[in-house]
Motif scaffolding. Structure first.
Motif, PDB file in Angstrom:
ATOM      1  N   ILE A 110      -1.018   2.953 -17.276  1.00  0.00           N
ATOM      2  CA  ILE A 110      -1.916   2.060 -17.590  1.00  0.00           C
ATOM      3  C   ILE A 110      -2.650   2.367 -18.930  1.00  0.00           C
ATOM      4  CG2 ILE A 110      -4.532   1.065 -17.001  1.00  0.00           C
ATOM      5  CD1 ILE A 110      -3.544   1.219 -14.133  1.00  0.00           C
ATOM      6  N   GLU A 111      -2.901   3.401 -19.263  1.00  0.00           N
ATOM      7  CA  GLU A 111      -3.301   3.946 -20.333  1.00  0.00           C
ATOM      8  C   GLU A 111      -2.640   3.806 -21.656  1.00  0.00           C
ATOM      9  OE1 GLU A 111      -4.276   7.998 -19.552  1.00  0.00           O
ATOM     10  OE2 GLU A 111      -6.146   7.534 -18.173  1.00  0.00           O
ATOM     11  N   ASN A 112      -1.334   3.784 -21.504  1.00  0.00           N
ATOM     12  CA  ASN A 112      -0.081   3.636 -22.425  1.00  0.00           C
ATOM     13  C   ASN A 112       0.221   2.019 -22.538  1.00  0.00           C
ATOM     14  OD1 ASN A 112       0.581   6.150 -23.771  1.00  0.00           O
ATOM     15  ND2 ASN A 112       0.377   6.505 -21.487  1.00  0.00           N
ATOM     16  N   ASP A 113      -0.670   1.248 -22.150  1.00  0.00           N
ATOM     17  CA  ASP A 113      -0.697  -0.155 -22.575  1.00  0.00           C
ATOM     18  C   ASP A 113       0.684  -0.865 -22.302  1.00  0.00           C
ATOM     19  OD1 ASP A 113      -2.051  -2.566 -23.187  1.00  0.00           O
ATOM     20  OD2 ASP A 113      -1.698  -2.222 -25.288  1.00  0.00           O
ATOM     21  N   GLU A 114       1.184  -0.429 -21.010  1.00  0.00           N
ATOM     22  CA  GLU A 114       2.503  -1.053 -20.786  1.00  0.00           C
ATOM     23  C   GLU A 114       3.652  -1.129 -21.627  1.00  0.00           C
ATOM     24  OE1 GLU A 114       1.968  -4.847 -19.203  1.00  0.00           O
ATOM     25  OE2 GLU A 114       0.151  -4.591 -18.151  1.00  0.00           O
ATOM     26  N   GLU A 115       3.468   0.362 -22.451  1.00  0.00           N
ATOM     27  CA  GLU A 115       4.725   0.521 -23.345  1.00  0.00           C
ATOM     28  C   GLU A 115       5.500   1.485 -22.517  1.00  0.00           C
ATOM     29  OE1 GLU A 115       5.391   0.096 -26.597  1.00  0.00           O
ATOM     30  OE2 GLU A 115       3.668  -1.370 -26.354  1.00  0.00           O
ATOM     31  N   ALA A 116       7.060   1.412 -22.867  1.00  0.00           N
ATOM     32  CA  ALA A 116       7.932   2.296 -22.101  1.00  0.00           C
ATOM     33  C   ALA A 116       7.420   3.628 -22.334  1.00  0.00           C
ATOM     34  CB  ALA A 116       9.434   2.045 -22.454  1.00  0.00           C
ATOM     35  N   VAL A 117       7.362   4.482 -21.450  1.00  0.00           N
ATOM     36  CA  VAL A 117       7.099   5.952 -21.677  1.00  0.00           C
ATOM     37  C   VAL A 117       8.448   6.699 -21.214  1.00  0.00           C
ATOM     38  CG1 VAL A 117       5.573   7.758 -20.697  1.00  0.00           C
ATOM     39  CG2 VAL A 117       4.586   5.361 -21.325  1.00  0.00           C
ATOM     40  N   PRO A 118       8.698   7.550 -22.090  1.00  0.00           N
ATOM     41  CA  PRO A 118       9.986   8.580 -21.637  1.00  0.00           C
ATOM     42  C   PRO A 118       9.254   9.322 -20.489  1.00  0.00           C
ATOM     43  CG  PRO A 118       9.327   8.822 -24.203  1.00  0.00           C
ATOM     44  CD  PRO A 118       8.304   7.819 -23.542  1.00  0.00           C
ATOM     45  N   ILE A 119      10.383   9.506 -19.618  1.00  0.00           N
ATOM     46  CA  ILE A 119       9.990  10.337 -18.449  1.00  0.00           C
ATOM     47  C   ILE A 119       9.395  11.933 -18.649  1.00  0.00           C
ATOM     48  CG2 ILE A 119      10.934  11.395 -16.238  1.00  0.00           C
ATOM     49  CD1 ILE A 119      10.817   8.525 -15.995  1.00  0.00           C
ATOM     50  N   GLY A 120      10.037  12.451 -19.780  1.00  0.00           N
ATOM     51  CA  GLY A 120       9.582  13.642 -20.215  1.00  0.00           C
ATOM     52  C   GLY A 120       8.009  13.884 -20.850  1.00  0.00           C
ATOM     53  N   TYR A 172      11.461   1.257 -13.952  1.00  0.00           N
ATOM     54  CA  TYR A 172      11.898   2.633 -14.075  1.00  0.00           C
ATOM     55  C   TYR A 172      13.405   2.455 -14.415  1.00  0.00           C
ATOM     56  CZ  TYR A 172      13.754   7.133 -12.388  1.00  0.00           C
ATOM     57  OH  TYR A 172      14.249   8.277 -12.160  1.00  0.00           O
ATOM     58  N   ASP A 173      13.706   2.998 -15.489  1.00  0.00           N
ATOM     59  CA  ASP A 173      15.080   2.625 -16.294  1.00  0.00           C
ATOM     60  C   ASP A 173      15.752   4.167 -16.086  1.00  0.00           C
ATOM     61  OD1 ASP A 173      17.134   2.503 -17.801  1.00  0.00           O
ATOM     62  OD2 ASP A 173      16.543   1.205 -19.117  1.00  0.00           O
ATOM     63  N   ARG A 174      16.473   4.509 -15.352  1.00  0.00           N
ATOM     64  CA  ARG A 174      17.050   5.760 -15.173  1.00  0.00           C
ATOM     65  C   ARG A 174      17.902   6.075 -16.064  1.00  0.00           C
ATOM     66  NH1 ARG A 174      17.333   7.907  -9.624  1.00  0.00           N
ATOM     67  NH2 ARG A 174      16.235   6.532  -8.103  1.00  0.00           N
ATOM     68  N   ASP A 175      18.734   4.949 -16.866  1.00  0.00           N
ATOM     69  CA  ASP A 175      19.574   5.503 -17.717  1.00  0.00           C
ATOM     70  C   ASP A 175      19.018   5.932 -19.159  1.00  0.00           C
ATOM     71  OD1 ASP A 175      21.807   4.798 -16.109  1.00  0.00           O
ATOM     72  OD2 ASP A 175      21.755   2.578 -16.793  1.00  0.00           O
ATOM     73  N   CYS A 176      17.876   5.041 -19.313  1.00  0.00           N
ATOM     74  CA  CYS A 176      17.106   5.295 -20.495  1.00  0.00           C
ATOM     75  C   CYS A 176      16.038   6.519 -20.249  1.00  0.00           C
ATOM     76  CB  CYS A 176      16.438   4.190 -21.258  1.00  0.00           C
ATOM     77  SG  CYS A 176      17.583   2.934 -21.859  1.00  0.00           S
ATOM     78  N   GLU A 177      15.929   6.839 -19.184  1.00  0.00           N
ATOM     79  CA  GLU A 177      14.688   7.677 -18.784  1.00  0.00           C
ATOM     80  C   GLU A 177      13.467   7.309 -19.366  1.00  0.00           C
ATOM     81  OE1 GLU A 177      16.036  11.882 -19.243  1.00  0.00           O
ATOM     82  OE2 GLU A 177      17.668  11.681 -17.806  1.00  0.00           O
ATOM     83  N   THR A 178      13.007   6.241 -18.879  1.00  0.00           N
ATOM     84  CA  THR A 178      11.728   5.841 -19.349  1.00  0.00           C
ATOM     85  C   THR A 178      11.138   5.046 -17.889  1.00  0.00           C
ATOM     86  OG1 THR A 178      12.625   3.490 -19.991  1.00  0.00           O
ATOM     87  CG2 THR A 178      12.405   5.283 -21.703  1.00  0.00           C
ATOM     88  N   VAL A 179       9.856   4.952 -17.992  1.00  0.00           N
ATOM     89  CA  VAL A 179       9.173   3.929 -17.019  1.00  0.00           C
ATOM     90  C   VAL A 179       8.099   3.136 -17.858  1.00  0.00           C
ATOM     91  CG1 VAL A 179       7.656   5.963 -16.616  1.00  0.00           C
ATOM     92  CG2 VAL A 179       7.922   4.244 -14.847  1.00  0.00           C
ATOM     93  N   ARG A 180       7.788   1.912 -17.381  1.00  0.00           N
ATOM     94  CA  ARG A 180       6.784   1.089 -17.981  1.00  0.00           C
ATOM     95  C   ARG A 180       6.254   0.471 -16.804  1.00  0.00           C
ATOM     96  NH1 ARG A 180       7.504  -1.891 -22.666  1.00  0.00           N
ATOM     97  NH2 ARG A 180       9.729  -1.216 -22.670  1.00  0.00           N
ATOM     98  N   SER A 181       4.760   0.242 -16.974  1.00  0.00           N
ATOM     99  CA  SER A 181       4.021  -0.465 -15.991  1.00  0.00           C
ATOM    100  C   SER A 181       4.361  -1.823 -15.889  1.00  0.00           C
ATOM    101  CB  SER A 181       2.374  -0.489 -16.436  1.00  0.00           C
ATOM    102  OG  SER A 181       1.680  -1.287 -15.797  1.00  0.00           O
ATOM    103  N   GLN A 182       4.481  -2.573 -14.761  1.00  0.00           N
ATOM    104  CA  GLN A 182       4.773  -3.854 -14.485  1.00  0.00           C
ATOM    105  C   GLN A 182       3.576  -4.539 -14.020  1.00  0.00           C
ATOM    106  OE1 GLN A 182       7.877  -5.476 -15.087  1.00  0.00           O
ATOM    107  NE2 GLN A 182       7.834  -3.760 -16.255  1.00  0.00           N
ATOM    108  N   LEU A 183       2.413  -4.042 -14.073  1.00  0.00           N
ATOM    109  CA  LEU A 183       1.153  -4.446 -13.891  1.00  0.00           C
ATOM    110  C   LEU A 183       0.760  -5.757 -14.758  1.00  0.00           C
ATOM    111  CD1 LEU A 183      -0.951  -1.193 -13.252  1.00  0.00           C
ATOM    112  CD2 LEU A 183       0.205  -2.864 -11.531  1.00  0.00           C
ATOM    113  N   ASP A 184       0.508  -6.863 -14.111  1.00  0.00           N
ATOM    114  CA  ASP A 184       0.204  -8.047 -14.676  1.00  0.00           C
ATOM    115  C   ASP A 184      -1.151  -8.628 -14.414  1.00  0.00           C
ATOM    116  OD1 ASP A 184       0.668  -9.436 -12.704  1.00  0.00           O
ATOM    117  OD2 ASP A 184       2.738 -10.144 -13.113  1.00  0.00           O
TER     118      ASP A 184
END
Length: 122
Positions: free
Chosen positions: A35-45, A88-100
């Motif tokens: 939420i704090e990252n405004d629905e941007e894709a966040v690297p898992i790391g 959750y994109d396992r291949d790209c190792e990113t996660v993004r909020s899907q809250l709308d």
């Protein structure tokens, strides 16, 4: 009348499922960070680093990075993705909020909850 009852039961089941999901402190941390990252894709790391730096300490003698990485990949992110709360994109190792906009109440609930210090993931 039957349709209204069915909608209420579906909404209650959905609300109960979301409540169970956000009852876990680690999933609340993940959702709050997204939420704090405004629905941007966040690297898992990056997400792992934010959790390691948080107030929820790991159990004594455990490697916090390894534990959090395992928990996120195998438990928390799949559960959030199954509930359509995160992409959750396992291949790209990113996660993004899907809250709308339909999940605005969830946003307020998650934002209003604090992660309890000393709690462990389940």
């Amino acid at each position: 009348m039957a349709d209204a009852t069915m909608n209420t039961n579906t909404q209650t089941a959905s609300t109960d499922r979301i409540r169970r999901l956000i009852a876990d402190p680690r999933r609340r941390q993940v959702l709050q960070y997204l939420i704090e990252n405004d629905e941007e894709a966040v690297p898992i790391g990056e997400l792992i680093a934010a959790i390691v730096d948080s107030k929820v300490p790991p159990a004594a003698g455990e490697d916090p990075i390894e534990r959090i990485t395992t928990e996120l990949h195998h438990v928390h992110l799949p559960k959030l993705a199954d509930a359509s709360l995160a992409d959750y994109d396992r291949d790209c190792e990113t996660v993004r909020s899907q809250l709308d906009s339909t999940a605005e109440e969830l946003r307020r609930t998650v934002s209003g909850l604090s992660v309890e210090a000393g709690s462990e993931c389940r």
